[in-house]
Design an enzyme around this catalytic site. Structure first.
Site, PDB file in Angstrom:
ATOM      1  N   THR A  16      33.624 -50.704 -17.163  1.00 51.21           N
ATOM      2  CA  THR A  16      35.097 -51.140 -17.885  1.00 51.21           C
ATOM      3  C   THR A  16      36.183 -50.969 -16.869  1.00 51.21           C
ATOM      4  O   THR A  16      37.186 -51.688 -17.065  1.00 51.21           O
ATOM      5  CB  THR A  16      35.329 -50.304 -19.207  1.00 51.21           C
ATOM      6  N   SER A  62      27.488 -50.768 -17.098  1.00 51.70           N
ATOM      7  CA  SER A  62      26.487 -49.874 -16.930  1.00 51.70           C
ATOM      8  C   SER A  62      25.420 -49.454 -17.867  1.00 51.70           C
ATOM      9  O   SER A  62      24.404 -48.792 -17.828  1.00 51.70           O
ATOM     10  CB  SER A  62      27.220 -48.298 -16.612  1.00 51.70           C
ATOM     11  N   THR A  95      31.292 -46.148 -18.310  1.00 48.08           N
ATOM     12  CA  THR A  95      31.044 -44.752 -18.947  1.00 48.08           C
ATOM     13  C   THR A  95      29.690 -44.514 -19.531  1.00 48.08           C
ATOM     14  O   THR A  95      29.329 -43.396 -19.645  1.00 48.08           O
ATOM     15  CB  THR A  95      32.440 -44.613 -19.822  1.00 48.08           C
TER      16      THR A  95
HETATM   17  C1  SIN Z   1      29.955 -49.515 -19.062  1.00 46.23           C
HETATM   18  O1  SIN Z   1      29.278 -48.596 -18.985  1.00 46.23           O
HETATM   19  O2  SIN Z   1      29.679 -50.428 -17.942  1.00 46.23           O
HETATM   20  C2  SIN Z   1      30.851 -50.369 -20.129  1.00 46.23           C
HETATM   21  C3  SIN Z   1      31.537 -49.324 -20.726  1.00 46.23           C
HETATM   22  C4  SIN Z   1      32.474 -48.609 -20.337  1.00 46.23           C
HETATM   23  O3  SIN Z   1      32.604 -48.531 -18.944  1.00 46.23           O
HETATM   24  O4  SIN Z   1      33.307 -47.734 -20.777  1.00 46.23           O
END
Ligand code: SIN
Length: 310
Positions: A16, A62, A95
């Site tokens: 994100t 992710s 995350t």
């Molecule tokens: C991810 O994990 O790539 C998408 C969600 C985020 O980064 O908060």
């Protein structure tokens, strides 16, 4: 004494923090992994004077992190850390599986230099994007004297790569440390205030990780819950499952419907580890069990690493 190594390497993997949405007021309907790591660095004017190298290793949401990317990342981080002029590495990451990547990197590399993962809960296009501040804080941590090991910096808090857990789906401070552990430090206006020791331990070494397209051990996580059904375990056993992590209820208890298939799995030589599905705490009275103080997700990584040693 000041370290002579001055260069920081920033490795982009997506998330994100690199997300983009068609609307600045949309914090959820965006595409993760849209902007390059160079764009993320350029969005933080305070980084312009720093000695930084940026490298795009992946461009993933992710949730789709895979073992091959983990192996590539671990090897690239190690290669950069071995360069005398490199002070540390910052990794931009989503995350959602950040805790798994952080755990893996700490166990495999246990670096003496800092490896700082950072992320964001809002896309880069948001009115109040959190990514730029998190990136600036991550660089501040990587540049601070005496920092070592794999840590994560999000919302001004510094977490151990061995402990952090994503515990909130939306808030900017989405992480905690388990079991019952707090942050290692906070970053305030670029200054680190440390409470606990940096992550340490023996490095298992990148040689343990499968190279190229080689398969990793097949390890699943299974939750114990009301109305649990044995069929998933049975199907996995027949299909060649190599390890199972149980996300048990409470203090490590298992639904009675799962007892017989778990026994059959163990009798077939498949390791089965207990963890608790509670967000905090450990399995009390089970300190000799390797998963007792780990989240199910960290335990899965740990069990794969053990199987890779065999
Ligand atoms: C991810 O994990 O790539 C998408 C969600 C985020 O980064 O908060």
């Amino acid at each position: 004494m000041q370290s002579a190594a001055q260069t920081l390497v920033i490795i982009g993997t997506g998330g994100t923090i690199a997300g983009a949405s068609g609307s600045a007021t949309d914090n959820v309907g965006y595409k993760a992994g849209s902007l390059s790591v160079n764009t993320l660095v350029a969005a933080v004017p305070a980084l312009a004077s720093r000695s930084l190298e940026a490298e795009q290793l992946a461009q993933l949401d992710s949730k789709d992190m895979d073992h091959a990317t983990w192996a590539r990342l671990a090897r690239r981080v190690q290669a950069h850390l071995e360069r005398p002029e490199v002070r540390g590495v910052v990794i931009t990451h989503g995350t959602d599986t950040l805790e798994e990547t952080a755990y893996l990197l700490q166990r495999v590399l246990a670096p003496r230099k800092p490896v700082v993962l950072t992320a964001a809960m809002r896309p880069a296009t948001a009115i109040q994007a959190d990514g730029p501040q998190n990136l600036l804080d991550a660089v501040a941590v990587a540049e601070s004297e005496g920092v070592s090991g794999v840590v994560a910096v999000v919302a001004g808090q510094v977490w151990s790569g061995l402990e952090l857990r994503k515990t909130h789906s939306y808030r900017l401070d989405a992480f905690e440390a388990g079991p019952d552990a707090g942050a290692l430090a906070v970053v305030e206006e670029g200054v680190l205030r440390r409470f606990r020791d940096w992550p340490a331990g023996e490095a298992l070494g990148v040689a343990r990780l499968p190279a190229g397209g080689q398969a990793w051990p097949w390890v699943e996580v299974l939750g114990s819950h009301a109305g649990a059904d044995a069929r998933a375990i049975e199907a996995w056993r027949v299909a060649g499952l190599q390890g199972l992590v149980l996300a048990c209820t409470g203090n490590g208890t298992l639904h009675e419907a799962l007892e017989a298939p778990v026994r059959a799995l163990k009798e077939a030589g498949v390791p089965v580890w207990r963890t608790t599905r509670c967000a905090q705490g450990r399995i009390v009275g089970a300190s000799d069990e390797p998963g007792a103080a780990l989240s199910p997700w960290a335990a899965r990584v740990e069990l794969m690493l053990r199987l890779l040693a065999d």
